[in-house]
Every structure is written in C-alpha cells, then in structure tokens.
Design an enzyme around this catalytic site. Structure first.
Site, PDB file in Angstrom:
ATOM      1  N   ASN A  10       0.850  -1.185   0.000  1.00 17.99           N
ATOM      2  CA  ASN A  10       0.000   0.000   0.000  1.00 17.99           C
ATOM      3  C   ASN A  10       0.896   1.249   0.000  1.00 17.99           C
ATOM      4  OD1 ASN A  10      -1.431   2.262   1.071  1.00 17.99           O
ATOM      5  ND2 ASN A  10      -3.066   0.890   1.705  1.00 17.99           N
ATOM      6  N   ASP A  12      -0.103   4.505  -0.035  1.00 23.25           N
ATOM      7  CA  ASP A  12      -0.808   5.735   0.371  1.00 23.25           C
ATOM      8  C   ASP A  12       0.110   6.749   1.051  1.00 23.25           C
ATOM      9  OD1 ASP A  12      -3.111   4.486  -0.434  1.00 23.25           O
ATOM     10  OD2 ASP A  12      -3.912   4.181   1.589  1.00 23.25           O
ATOM     11  N   HIS A  13       0.994   6.239   1.927  1.00 22.38           N
ATOM     12  CA  HIS A  13       1.715   7.188   2.772  1.00 22.38           C
ATOM     13  C   HIS A  13       2.923   7.825   2.100  1.00 22.38           C
ATOM     14  CE1 HIS A  13      -1.233   6.734   5.725  1.00 22.38           C
ATOM     15  NE2 HIS A  13      -1.078   5.419   5.766  1.00 22.38           N
ATOM     16  N   ARG A  21       3.615  18.892   1.696  1.00 20.98           N
ATOM     17  CA  ARG A  21       4.216  20.094   1.135  1.00 20.98           C
ATOM     18  C   ARG A  21       3.479  20.616  -0.103  1.00 20.98           C
ATOM     19  NH1 ARG A  21       9.521  21.772   2.107  1.00 20.98           N
ATOM     20  NH2 ARG A  21       9.721  21.815   4.358  1.00 20.98           N
ATOM     21  N   HIS A  46      -5.611   3.705  -1.557  1.00 24.82           N
ATOM     22  CA  HIS A  46      -6.924   4.093  -1.028  1.00 24.82           C
ATOM     23  C   HIS A  46      -7.223   5.520  -1.469  1.00 24.82           C
ATOM     24  CE1 HIS A  46      -9.608   4.375   2.853  1.00 24.82           C
ATOM     25  NE2 HIS A  46     -10.269   4.680   1.753  1.00 24.82           N
ATOM     26  N   ARG A  48      -9.296   8.240  -0.823  1.00 25.18           N
ATOM     27  CA  ARG A  48     -10.263   8.642   0.211  1.00 25.18           C
ATOM     28  C   ARG A  48     -11.123   9.784  -0.299  1.00 25.18           C
ATOM     29  NH1 ARG A  48      -8.832   6.623   5.595  1.00 25.18           N
ATOM     30  NH2 ARG A  48     -10.512   7.964   6.284  1.00 25.18           N
ATOM     31  N   ARG A  52      -6.917  12.901   1.063  1.00 32.19           N
ATOM     32  CA  ARG A  52      -5.825  13.356   1.936  1.00 32.19           C
ATOM     33  C   ARG A  52      -4.469  12.794   1.527  1.00 32.19           C
ATOM     34  NH1 ARG A  52      -7.417  10.254   7.486  1.00 32.19           N
ATOM     35  NH2 ARG A  52      -9.373  11.274   7.044  1.00 32.19           N
ATOM     36  N   HIS A  53      -4.465  11.639   0.842  1.00 29.58           N
ATOM     37  CA  HIS A  53      -3.183  11.155   0.323  1.00 29.58           C
ATOM     38  C   HIS A  53      -3.270  10.869  -1.182  1.00 29.58           C
ATOM     39  CE1 HIS A  53      -5.113   7.463   1.650  1.00 29.58           C
ATOM     40  NE2 HIS A  53      -4.787   7.619   2.911  1.00 29.58           N
ATOM     41  N   GLU A  73      -8.710   0.663  -2.903  1.00 30.92           N
ATOM     42  CA  GLU A  73      -9.540   0.689  -1.693  1.00 30.92           C
ATOM     43  C   GLU A  73     -10.473   1.874  -1.810  1.00 30.92           C
ATOM     44  OE1 GLU A  73      -7.022   0.905   1.687  1.00 30.92           O
ATOM     45  OE2 GLU A  73      -6.296  -1.122   1.468  1.00 30.92           O
ATOM     46  N   THR A 103      -7.038   6.588  10.249  1.00 32.87           N
ATOM     47  CA  THR A 103      -6.893   5.532   9.260  1.00 32.87           C
ATOM     48  C   THR A 103      -8.189   4.735   9.312  1.00 32.87           C
ATOM     49  OG1 THR A 103      -5.572   3.605   8.599  1.00 32.87           O
ATOM     50  CG2 THR A 103      -5.703   4.054  10.954  1.00 32.87           C
ATOM     51  N   THR A 104      -8.266   3.637   8.559  1.00 33.88           N
ATOM     52  CA  THR A 104      -9.513   2.880   8.534  1.00 33.88           C
ATOM     53  C   THR A 104      -9.688   2.175   9.876  1.00 33.88           C
ATOM     54  OG1 THR A 104      -9.072   2.557   6.206  1.00 33.88           O
ATOM     55  CG2 THR A 104     -10.848   1.259   7.148  1.00 33.88           C
ATOM     56  N   GLU A 154     -11.334  -9.192   3.129  1.00 30.45           N
ATOM     57  CA  GLU A 154     -10.045  -8.858   3.740  1.00 30.45           C
ATOM     58  C   GLU A 154     -10.304  -8.704   5.240  1.00 30.45           C
ATOM     59  OE1 GLU A 154      -7.349  -6.330   1.737  1.00 30.45           O
ATOM     60  OE2 GLU A 154      -6.520  -5.514   3.587  1.00 30.45           O
ATOM     61  N   HIS A 193      -3.670  -4.538   7.815  1.00 27.71           N
ATOM     62  CA  HIS A 193      -3.742  -3.373   8.703  1.00 27.71           C
ATOM     63  C   HIS A 193      -2.821  -3.571   9.903  1.00 27.71           C
ATOM     64  CE1 HIS A 193      -5.150   0.359  10.414  1.00 27.71           C
ATOM     65  NE2 HIS A 193      -5.787   0.573   9.283  1.00 27.71           N
ATOM     66  N   GLY A 215       1.096  -1.422   4.339  1.00 24.02           N
ATOM     67  CA  GLY A 215       1.515  -0.106   3.876  1.00 24.02           C
ATOM     68  C   GLY A 215       2.331   0.688   4.867  1.00 24.02           C
ATOM     69  N   HIS A 216       1.684   1.188   5.899  1.00 30.45           N
ATOM     70  CA  HIS A 216       2.284   2.205   6.771  1.00 30.45           C
ATOM     71  C   HIS A 216       3.658   1.791   7.291  1.00 30.45           C
ATOM     72  CE1 HIS A 216       2.610   4.483  10.638  1.00 30.45           C
ATOM     73  NE2 HIS A 216       2.374   5.458   9.790  1.00 30.45           N
TER      74      HIS A 216
END
Ligand code: PXP
Length: 242
Positions: A10, A12-13, A21, A46, A48, A52-53, A73, A103-104, A154, A193, A215-216
């Site tokens: 993932n 996303d981050h 920035r 994801h 959203r 946001r990402h 996602e 987060t989710t 999932e 997750h 991901g994270h």
C-alpha cells in the site's frame, strides 16, 4: 507468478509525505514501480473521499503504468463506484470511511449494510473487478459477505496488531476461525492493517490467507533501508512463516 501468499504493498503514505508540502514528490507511482521490482505481487491504494493522500491523478497514473494488479480501496459511495468503473482496477476493496478518522478504524458493517452494499458489489463484479469487503474477523460479517456474493474478504488485523499477550492470542484465533469459515464457503481470504516485521508471521501462517496488504510500516521502514529492501524483507518473513 502466482504465489500461494501474495504481498500487496500500500503506497498511500508516500502520497501523505508528498501532500504535506503540496509538491510533486515523493511520487507514489515511483514507489509502486519500485515495490513491484522488489517482489510485490500487487499495489494497493486508497482513494479517500477527502483525497488526503492518494489523488485521482495518482489512480489514473497507477492504472496506466503498473504491470502488476492494482487494488483500489474505496468507500461504498456513488463517486467511488464511478471512479472504479472508469479505471477498472484488478480489484476493489470496499472499506468503511469516516472523515475524522486517522486511518480505517474497524471493518465494514457488511451485516448491517446489505441494502447499500448489494448494488455496489453487483456493479463492480459486473465490470470484472474482483470485489473484496474489509471486515472484522466475525462470523456475522462473513455470513453477510456470503449473502452479498463477495468473492473476497479482507480481514482487519488492526486489533491483533495493537494487542499483546493472551488478548493477542485470542484475536489471532478469531482471525484464524474467520479465515477458515470464509474459505469453507468459497471466499478468498486476504488480511491487513498494522502488520510489521514483528507481527506478520502468525497472520502469514494462517493457511487460508492468500494475500496480505501492508503499507504504513513498509513506507516508514523505507526511510531507513529503502523501499526495495523493506519489501524484500517482508516477503522473506511471509515466506518463512508459510
Ligand atoms: N488493508 C486495508 C483494507 C486498509 O484500509 C489498509 C490501510 O489503508 C491496509 C490494508 C494497510 O494497513 P497498514 O497501512 O496499517 O499496513
């Protein structure tokens, strides 16, 4: 290559850092291509509601540039359904979404939301998109997934990741039971997750689990070792547990 346990990375981050920035880097698509090179079997992103990402443009670029499957996602909204139908990713994982969450948090209430989810699952499946429902490891949620005709669930491992000791062992049992119940009913099982090098082994060892989405932790670890090394080490930890 078709693997017994796939790793979805993932990204996303990477977009979270970029968006802090408001510039064009770091580029999540570059991260996705690097992850693929390092052995990821798929890329998860994801989109959203509040963007946001990951952005719409990221999804368009991922769809155009990836040579491994994209797992989108998405919340169960008309807007996201239209986007999924436009890009036709390999898979779409329906997740709950609240604007105020970090987060989710928690799985989808498939058992309580049947009327809302049924047309969404039908339309995605009709477009040849592999639909998955992100749910808690709970028999009622799996029954709902069966009724909805979802080919994949999932299982949310967030609670497992946060717990320790006996409570974690109990949650692991719930995950294993849920995986067995889903698989017995012909549903493919994914999980994700909060997974890290330290806690992934027990989840990877659940025999019915076919894919982990992580991901994270990997993006954070990439700061220290590079993304390729982080993905390879996670892949090795998964293979060793299998
Ligand atoms: N699977 C789903 C459905 C998710 O929503 C997330 C978080 O976006 C993940 C997996 C990955 O979780 P983490 O970033 O904690 O590894």
């Amino acid at each position: 290559m078709s693997r017994n346990l796939r790793l979805g990375v993932n990204i996303d981050h990477v977009a979270t850092v970029r968006n802090a920035r408001g510039v064009g880097y770091p580029d999540p698509v570059r991260a996705a291509l690097l992850a693929a090179e390092a052995g990821a079997d798929g890329i998860t992103a994801h989109l959203r509601e509040d963007r946001r990402h990951i952005t719409d443009e990221d999804i368009a670029r991922l769809s155009a540039e990836l040579t491994i499957p994209l797992n989108l996602e998405m919340a169960a909204t008309e807007e996201m359904l239209a986007i999924a139908l436009r890009h036709r990713p390999h898979a779409a994982c329906i997740v709950p979404e609240k604007r105020e969450e970090r987060t989710t948090e928690g799985g989808l209430d498939a058992a309580g939301g049947n009327n809302h989810l049924a047309p969404m699952v039908r339309e995605l499946k009709g477009a040849n998109i592999r639909v998955s429902l992100f749910i808690e490891p709970d028999a009622a949620q799996i029954d709902a997934a069966i009724r909805l005709g979802a080919p994949v669930v999932e299982l949310h491992t967030g609670r497992y990741a946060e717990l320790s000791g006996d409570a974690q062992a109990d949650e692991l049992r719930r995950l294993a039971d849920a995986a067995a119940l889903a698989a017995k009913n012909g549903i493919e099982v994914h999980a994700g997750h909060g997974l890290t090098f330290d806690n992934v082994a027990a989840i990877a060892a659940i025999p019915q689990v076919r894919e982990l989405n992580i991901g994270h932790f990997l993006i954070g670890e990439a700061l220290f070792t590079g993304l390729g090394a982080a993905v390879r080490r996670m892949r090795d930890a998964m293979d060793a547990a299998r």
